[in-house]
Each structure stands twice: as C-alpha cells, then as structure tokens.
Design a protein around this motif. Sequence first.
Motif, PDB file in Angstrom:
ATOM      1  N   LEU A  29       0.822  -1.200   0.000  1.00  0.00           N
ATOM      2  CA  LEU A  29       0.000   0.000   0.000  1.00  0.00           C
ATOM      3  C   LEU A  29       0.861   1.256   0.000  1.00  0.00           C
ATOM      4  CD1 LEU A  29      -2.825  -1.018   2.499  1.00  0.00           C
ATOM      5  CD2 LEU A  29      -3.001  -0.793   0.024  1.00  0.00           C
ATOM      6  N   LYS A  30       1.962   1.207   0.735  1.00  0.00           N
ATOM      7  CA  LYS A  30       2.866   2.359   0.781  1.00  0.00           C
ATOM      8  C   LYS A  30       3.461   2.633  -0.601  1.00  0.00           C
ATOM      9  CE  LYS A  30       6.758   4.269   3.357  1.00  0.00           C
ATOM     10  NZ  LYS A  30       7.687   4.089   4.492  1.00  0.00           N
ATOM     11  N   ASP A  31       3.855   1.572  -1.290  1.00  0.00           N
ATOM     12  CA  ASP A  31       4.406   1.726  -2.644  1.00  0.00           C
ATOM     13  C   ASP A  31       3.364   2.326  -3.590  1.00  0.00           C
ATOM     14  OD1 ASP A  31       6.822   0.735  -1.852  1.00  0.00           O
ATOM     15  OD2 ASP A  31       6.469  -1.295  -2.610  1.00  0.00           O
ATOM     16  N   MET A  32       2.115   1.897  -3.411  1.00  0.00           N
ATOM     17  CA  MET A  32       1.047   2.420  -4.250  1.00  0.00           C
ATOM     18  C   MET A  32       0.853   3.918  -4.011  1.00  0.00           C
ATOM     19  SD  MET A  32      -2.487   3.296  -4.118  1.00  0.00           S
ATOM     20  CE  MET A  32      -3.267   2.297  -2.841  1.00  0.00           C
ATOM     21  N   MET A  33       0.928   4.344  -2.754  1.00  0.00           N
ATOM     22  CA  MET A  33       0.810   5.768  -2.439  1.00  0.00           C
ATOM     23  C   MET A  33       1.920   6.569  -3.121  1.00  0.00           C
ATOM     24  SD  MET A  33      -1.830   6.241  -0.506  1.00  0.00           S
ATOM     25  CE  MET A  33      -2.903   5.271   0.564  1.00  0.00           C
ATOM     26  N   ARG A  34       3.131   6.047  -3.043  1.00  0.00           N
ATOM     27  CA  ARG A  34       4.269   6.772  -3.637  1.00  0.00           C
ATOM     28  C   ARG A  34       4.138   6.840  -5.156  1.00  0.00           C
ATOM     29  NH1 ARG A  34       4.379   6.924   0.920  1.00  0.00           N
ATOM     30  NH2 ARG A  34       2.972   8.566   0.212  1.00  0.00           N
ATOM     31  N   SER A  35       3.614   5.780  -5.749  1.00  0.00           N
ATOM     32  CA  SER A  35       3.480   5.777  -7.207  1.00  0.00           C
ATOM     33  C   SER A  35       2.499   6.830  -7.684  1.00  0.00           C
ATOM     34  CB  SER A  35       3.042   4.388  -7.691  1.00  0.00           C
ATOM     35  OG  SER A  35       1.689   4.131  -7.344  1.00  0.00           O
ATOM     36  N   GLN A  99      -8.404   1.546  -5.007  1.00  0.00           N
ATOM     37  CA  GLN A  99      -7.486   0.413  -4.981  1.00  0.00           C
ATOM     38  C   GLN A  99      -7.371  -0.198  -3.586  1.00  0.00           C
ATOM     39  OE1 GLN A  99      -4.356   2.309  -8.122  1.00  0.00           O
ATOM     40  NE2 GLN A  99      -3.654   0.488  -7.056  1.00  0.00           N
ATOM     41  N   MET A 100      -7.468   0.641  -2.564  1.00  0.00           N
ATOM     42  CA  MET A 100      -7.398   0.158  -1.187  1.00  0.00           C
ATOM     43  C   MET A 100      -8.722  -0.445  -0.729  1.00  0.00           C
ATOM     44  SD  MET A 100      -5.242   3.249   0.623  1.00  0.00           S
ATOM     45  CE  MET A 100      -5.011   2.427   2.206  1.00  0.00           C
ATOM     46  N   GLY A 101      -9.775  -0.222  -1.499  1.00  0.00           N
ATOM     47  CA  GLY A 101     -11.091  -0.731  -1.102  1.00  0.00           C
ATOM     48  C   GLY A 101     -11.598  -0.080   0.168  1.00  0.00           C
TER      49      GLY A 101
END
Length: 298
Positions: A29-35, A99-101
């Motif tokens: 989830l952290k990687d998704m936030m950064r992306s 994406q996090m639902g």
Amino acid sequence: MSTRAPKPKLPKPEWLKIKLQTDGHYAELKDMMRSKTLHTVCEEARCPNIYECWANRTATFMILGDICTRACRFCAVKTGLPTELDLQEPERVAEAAEQMGLRHCVVTSVARDDLKDGGASIFAATIKAIRARLPLCSVEVLIPDFLGNEESLRIVMDAKPDILNHNIETVERLSDRVRAKAKYKRSIELLRRAKEMAPSIPTKSSIMLGVGEEYEEIIASMDDLRAVDVNILTLGQYLQPSPNHLAVARYVHPDEFKQLKEDGLARGFSHVESGPMVRSSYHAHEQVKSAAGAASGA
C-alpha cells in the motif's frame, strides 16, 4: 553568570510503548501511495494505529502538498511557502481509495494560507471524486480554519462530506502558544457555522492532552464544543515529534482518559474516542455510525 540546565525529558510510561510492525500488505500500500505521489497522515505522523485502521479499510490522505504555511509548535509537517497547486490530486486520491477498497476515507491537508480559498475547492473536488468511484465509501474531511473565510467553508459543506472535522487541538488558554495563526474562538465559530450551513452533517473536533492544560479546562472546552453542537470528540496524548517542538508537560494516565470519555458522553457527544494513542481519525469508521444513529434518534 550561571546558566539554567534544560528541563529533563519525561520518560515515556509503559502504556505508550508500542512496537511498530510492518508486513507485505503495508509495504504494498505504501508503494502504491508513492506511485501516485500521494501523502497520508498515517505515514507522515508514523501513527501507531496505521495497521488497525488500514485493516478496517480506513485511511487519512493529506492533500494540497506536504509544505504548510504555518508552524504550529506541536506539528512535524514541513513549513514554508508552497510552490504549486496540483489540480489532478483529487482524482489520484480517489484512485488510491478505490485500490485500497476503503469503506471510510479521511481527507485532511496542510494549511494553505497562500491560496485565496485556502484549498477549499480541492477539498470539494476530492470529496466528489471519491464518491464517483466509491459511492458506498463515507468521506470525512479534517479542514484548517481557512482564516475564518466563510465562503471557503461553504464550498466544503456544499460538497456534503459525511463528517466535517476541525480540531481545536488544545484548551483556550494554551491555544496561542500551541498553534500558529489559528485562534480558539475562530475554530469554535467555524464549527458553529458548519452546523448552521448543514445541520444534518455531523461535526467533530479533537483535543491533544499533555501540553499543560488543567482538567477543568478540558471540561470547559467540551462545553464550548457542545454549545455549537459538535457531535464527535477525540482525545489523545500529545507526543513530541522532535526536540525542537513543544515539550510534553505530562503523560495522561489511561484512567483519566476513561473518565474524560464518560464526561464527554454525559455532555451529549454522540461518540467520544479517548485514550493515550487515540488520534483524530482513530476508529473513524465507527464514528460515522454513531453520529448517524444519534441523528436518527436510534
């Protein structure tokens, strides 16, 4: 000439010693936030409740960048003059929430006193973008005071968040010492206006304890909030983010937090979250249900 020795730092009590743990889900989830070049208060503040909140499909996004135009003595967010306004940010927040639902999404921001509307239009756009992608996700906004600009508040209220949150942070006597630019009475007035503009939208505020307040002053602040019909209250322990920030005056015992919760409920708050590790968004998904139940008389 003698110099006074610095006051020794208070040792943390056992009830505040929590070991943070990360797992693959958190890292993903952290990687998704950064992306998506997004910020969450959950990460920025290294909140110990992040794993529980994310497991409950609740997260707090910080919009309008990561540079604040104010320098509150309790807050670790960077201070300076922001250089840009990202008009695509609302859509990226909505994509991340999808994406996090998420079932409950909290949107807060740095203070943007450099903007004419204080960033209110971006708050409104973010609420609408999340609703478009996640119709069943409740949306809470934790807003700055917009320097008392009534039109900015109306822009946010017209977007119809499920909860309008604005933190008074501390008791009236300490407000000028703890906060920058924000005024206690202005915050109370903002909460009054919010309820006046949209009586059906629950309002919420938070007080951090341990900065030098007296018990009676906490009770007086509760009364001030209830006088403008604030529905939800959170109480938590202030923790010094760095040696350059306001020192902790005392660590409040869990028993005192328990008593304060009872005091708050007795005053008519529909929900009071009170404990050493409580932060403004802790158990936010439950607060929506409590406020809705109180509004319907359930």
